[in-house]
Design a protein around this motif. Structure first.
Motif, mmCIF file in Angstrom:
data_model
loop_
_atom_site.group_PDB
_atom_site.id
_atom_site.type_symbol
_atom_site.label_atom_id
_atom_site.label_comp_id
_atom_site.label_asym_id
_atom_site.label_seq_id
_atom_site.Cartn_x
_atom_site.Cartn_y
_atom_site.Cartn_z
ATOM 1 N N PHE A 42 0.934 -1.256 0.107
ATOM 2 C CA PHE A 42 -0.052 -0.070 -0.016
ATOM 3 C C PHE A 42 0.767 1.196 0.084
ATOM 4 C CE2 PHE A 42 -4.703 1.162 1.660
ATOM 5 C CZ PHE A 42 -4.452 2.300 1.016
ATOM 6 N N GLY A 43 1.909 1.268 0.927
ATOM 7 C CA GLY A 43 2.850 2.420 0.951
ATOM 8 C C GLY A 43 2.151 3.773 1.472
ATOM 9 N N HIS A 44 1.229 3.601 2.372
ATOM 10 C CA HIS A 44 0.482 4.913 2.898
ATOM 11 C C HIS A 44 1.192 5.269 4.049
ATOM 12 C CE1 HIS A 44 -0.970 2.797 6.489
ATOM 13 N NE2 HIS A 44 -1.104 1.944 5.590
ATOM 14 N N VAL A 45 0.978 6.777 4.285
ATOM 15 C CA VAL A 45 1.506 7.451 5.266
ATOM 16 C C VAL A 45 0.461 7.990 6.449
ATOM 17 C CG1 VAL A 45 3.904 8.305 4.225
ATOM 18 C CG2 VAL A 45 1.709 9.646 4.192
ATOM 19 N N VAL A 46 -0.435 7.761 5.943
ATOM 20 C CA VAL A 46 -1.774 8.428 6.883
ATOM 21 C C VAL A 46 -1.873 7.352 8.113
ATOM 22 C CG1 VAL A 46 -3.437 6.896 5.627
ATOM 23 C CG2 VAL A 46 -4.249 9.162 6.843
ATOM 24 N N PRO A 47 -2.156 7.750 9.313
ATOM 25 C CA PRO A 47 -2.245 6.720 10.635
ATOM 26 C C PRO A 47 -3.449 5.998 10.238
ATOM 27 C CG PRO A 47 -1.855 9.099 11.033
ATOM 28 C CD PRO A 47 -2.207 9.229 9.819
ATOM 29 N N PHE A 48 -3.175 4.865 10.543
ATOM 30 C CA PHE A 48 -4.067 3.596 10.159
ATOM 31 C C PHE A 48 -5.462 3.784 10.693
ATOM 32 C CE2 PHE A 48 -5.152 -1.112 10.451
ATOM 33 C CZ PHE A 48 -5.373 -1.276 9.235
ATOM 34 N N PRO A 104 -6.693 8.738 -21.931
ATOM 35 C CA PRO A 104 -7.474 9.818 -21.419
ATOM 36 C C PRO A 104 -7.977 9.229 -20.001
ATOM 37 C CG PRO A 104 -7.947 9.624 -23.724
ATOM 38 C CD PRO A 104 -7.312 8.275 -23.427
ATOM 39 N N LEU A 105 -8.090 10.211 -19.098
ATOM 40 C CA LEU A 105 -8.474 10.101 -17.799
ATOM 41 C C LEU A 105 -9.995 11.105 -17.768
ATOM 42 C CD1 LEU A 105 -5.561 10.238 -15.696
ATOM 43 C CD2 LEU A 105 -6.859 8.190 -16.195
ATOM 44 N N HIS A 106 -10.884 10.593 -16.900
ATOM 45 C CA HIS A 106 -12.000 11.376 -16.823
ATOM 46 C C HIS A 106 -12.352 11.336 -15.178
ATOM 47 C CE1 HIS A 106 -12.225 9.639 -20.810
ATOM 48 N NE2 HIS A 106 -12.786 10.961 -21.206
ATOM 49 N N PRO A 107 -11.766 12.454 -14.498
ATOM 50 C CA PRO A 107 -11.799 12.328 -13.038
ATOM 51 C C PRO A 107 -13.159 12.801 -12.789
ATOM 52 C CG PRO A 107 -9.750 13.585 -13.680
ATOM 53 C CD PRO A 107 -10.478 13.365 -15.070
ATOM 54 N N SER A 108 -13.914 12.351 -11.905
ATOM 55 C CA SER A 108 -15.217 12.481 -11.405
ATOM 56 C C SER A 108 -15.299 13.511 -10.197
ATOM 57 C CB SER A 108 -16.104 11.289 -11.132
ATOM 58 O OG SER A 108 -15.598 10.902 -10.088
ATOM 59 N N GLU A 109 -16.272 13.815 -9.780
ATOM 60 C CA GLU A 109 -16.675 14.621 -8.420
ATOM 61 C C GLU A 109 -16.104 13.821 -7.267
ATOM 62 O OE1 GLU A 109 -18.051 17.698 -5.603
ATOM 63 O OE2 GLU A 109 -17.315 17.636 -7.685
ATOM 64 N N LYS A 110 -16.066 12.642 -7.285
ATOM 65 C CA LYS A 110 -15.491 11.956 -6.405
ATOM 66 C C LYS A 110 -13.876 12.033 -6.395
ATOM 67 C CE LYS A 110 -19.182 9.688 -5.087
ATOM 68 N NZ LYS A 110 -20.028 10.092 -3.701
ATOM 69 N N THR A 111 -13.317 12.309 -7.471
ATOM 70 C CA THR A 111 -11.796 12.390 -7.569
ATOM 71 C C THR A 111 -11.607 13.849 -6.990
ATOM 72 O OG1 THR A 111 -11.031 10.963 -9.326
ATOM 73 C CG2 THR A 111 -9.878 12.917 -9.112
ATOM 74 N N ARG A 112 -12.470 14.882 -7.099
ATOM 75 C CA ARG A 112 -12.332 16.096 -6.905
ATOM 76 C C ARG A 112 -12.369 16.248 -5.146
ATOM 77 N NH1 ARG A 112 -14.547 20.444 -4.553
ATOM 78 N NH2 ARG A 112 -16.664 19.484 -4.302
ATOM 79 N N LEU A 113 -13.170 15.288 -4.532
ATOM 80 C CA LEU A 113 -13.309 15.080 -3.103
ATOM 81 C C LEU A 113 -12.253 14.194 -2.431
ATOM 82 C CD1 LEU A 113 -17.132 14.516 -3.098
ATOM 83 C CD2 LEU A 113 -16.115 16.522 -2.041
ATOM 84 N N GLY A 114 -11.339 13.733 -3.398
ATOM 85 C CA GLY A 114 -10.074 13.027 -2.768
ATOM 86 C C GLY A 114 -10.412 11.494 -2.906
ATOM 87 N N LYS A 127 -8.819 15.198 5.639
ATOM 88 C CA LYS A 127 -7.883 15.885 5.979
ATOM 89 C C LYS A 127 -6.606 15.337 6.078
ATOM 90 C CE LYS A 127 -10.927 18.979 8.671
ATOM 91 N NZ LYS A 127 -11.664 19.430 10.195
ATOM 92 N N TRP A 128 -6.400 14.231 5.783
ATOM 93 C CA TRP A 128 -5.104 13.423 5.789
ATOM 94 C C TRP A 128 -4.804 12.829 4.641
ATOM 95 C CZ3 TRP A 128 -2.801 12.732 10.894
ATOM 96 C CH2 TRP A 128 -3.547 12.895 11.836
ATOM 97 N N PRO A 129 -3.696 13.488 3.809
ATOM 98 C CA PRO A 129 -3.199 12.786 2.807
ATOM 99 C C PRO A 129 -2.646 11.433 2.896
ATOM 100 C CG PRO A 129 -2.305 14.971 3.103
ATOM 101 C CD PRO A 129 -3.107 14.672 4.410
ATOM 102 N N ILE A 130 -3.018 10.585 2.214
ATOM 103 C CA ILE A 130 -2.729 8.878 2.166
ATOM 104 C C ILE A 130 -1.362 8.868 2.021
ATOM 105 C CG2 ILE A 130 -3.352 6.926 1.257
ATOM 106 C CD1 ILE A 130 -6.272 7.523 1.167
#
Length: 294
Positions: A42-48, A104-114, A127-130
């Motif tokens: 996964f390689g995430h840095v966000v607290p579990f 081509p990519l098609h980012p949706s509103e969900k992508t805008r919300l992260g 509020k926590w970058p993954i």
């Protein structure tokens, strides 16, 4: 409850499939977001504990009676924050990638919300970058091939088999929703979140009769029910729901406050009662589906 591990060796089977344990009916259900096997790459840095907030923890357990009434139940074993099976594969934030995506990519509103195909942020209101890194294209493609694509293939196989056998199919896409869902979606609301939200993309993915039947089954058991507010359904029901072809797809969201502590993810005192209520609801839905094809 089984302890959830922060690192599970990869790859592992992407889903658990439970087939009908009674006379089969064309009711195919899936829980795409209740997976709790966190891949070791996964390689995430966000607290579990913040990362786990993305889970629809225990949703497949709440609905565990479905196979006993003749339905099929598919549940993802991987976590949605790693890759979200309820998103299209082009719903990617290009800013997360180490190099350009080859198509081509098609980012949706969900992508805008992260919270697109690959989640960018976690925690309350994102509020926590993954990640503290850019993701190589090959890594994202591997996640798609190992987890996302097999999940969709299994769903497609079950839907097609049911439709071929019975001439019709009904699909329930099963989720849970946090108490602060309106806030997380950046929606202003003058009323509280309902106990259940049914999503049919404004009537386009399931017959009104089916949506009303599920809503009434829940209301008779004392639950408040909203339609398409604030969740209308995303990629899975959009892809599967074609009522004119007798393919009905409905998203079902459960308020997490009914059955869990959202901070610890532990089951609350209301878990068993909700599970029992959903067993009765499952039976009603299966009876309805059976009546439609006999």
């Amino acid at each position: 409850m089984t302890a959830v591990l922060q690192s599970v060796p990869t790859p592992f089977p992407p889903f658990t499939l439970r087939l009908p344990e009674a006379d089969p009916v064309p009711l195919v259900c899936d829980s795409p977001h209740s997976g709790v096997l966190y891949p070791d790459d996964f390689g995430h840095v966000v607290p579990f504990d913040q990362l786990r907030g993305a889970e629809d923890t225990d949703v497949h357990v709440l609905w565990q009676a479905l196979p006993s009434v003749g339905a099929t139940l598919l549940a993802a074993d991987f976590p949605r924050a790693y890759i979200d099976p309820n998103r299209d594969i082009d719903d990617i934030d290009p800013g997360m990638l180490a190099e350009p995506w080859p198509t081509p990519l098609h980012p949706s509103e969900k992508t805008r919300l992260g919270i697109g195909l690959i989640w960018r942020d976690a925690g309350k209101s994102g509020k926590w970058p993954i990640y503290a890194r850019k993701l190589p294209v090959a890594e994202v493609q591997r996640r798609i091939a190992t987890y996302h694509a097999p999940y969709h293939a299994a769903m497609r196989e079950q839907i097609q088999a049911a439709h071929a056998r019975f001439g019709a199919v009904w699909h329930l896409n099963l989720h849970s929703m946090p108490a602060d869902s309106y806030e997380g979606l950046q929606i202003q609301s003058d009323h509280p979140l309902a106990d259940f939200v049914l999503g049919d993309r404004d009537g386009s993915t399931a017959s009104p009769e089916f949506t009303a039947l599920v809503a009434e089954a829940l209301r008779r058991r004392g639950f408040s029910v909203a339609l398409n507010d604030p969740f209308k359904g995303v990629a899975l029901i959009a892809r599967l729901g074609r009522p004119a072809e007798r393919r009905h797809s409905l998203q079902v969201e459960i308020h997490r406050g009914l059955y869990m502590n959202e901070t610890t993810r532990e089951r609350s005192a209301g878990f068993a009662a909700l599970q029992n209520a959903l067993t009765a609801v499952s039976r009603e839905i299966a009876d309805y589906v059976k009546d439609q094809v006999t």
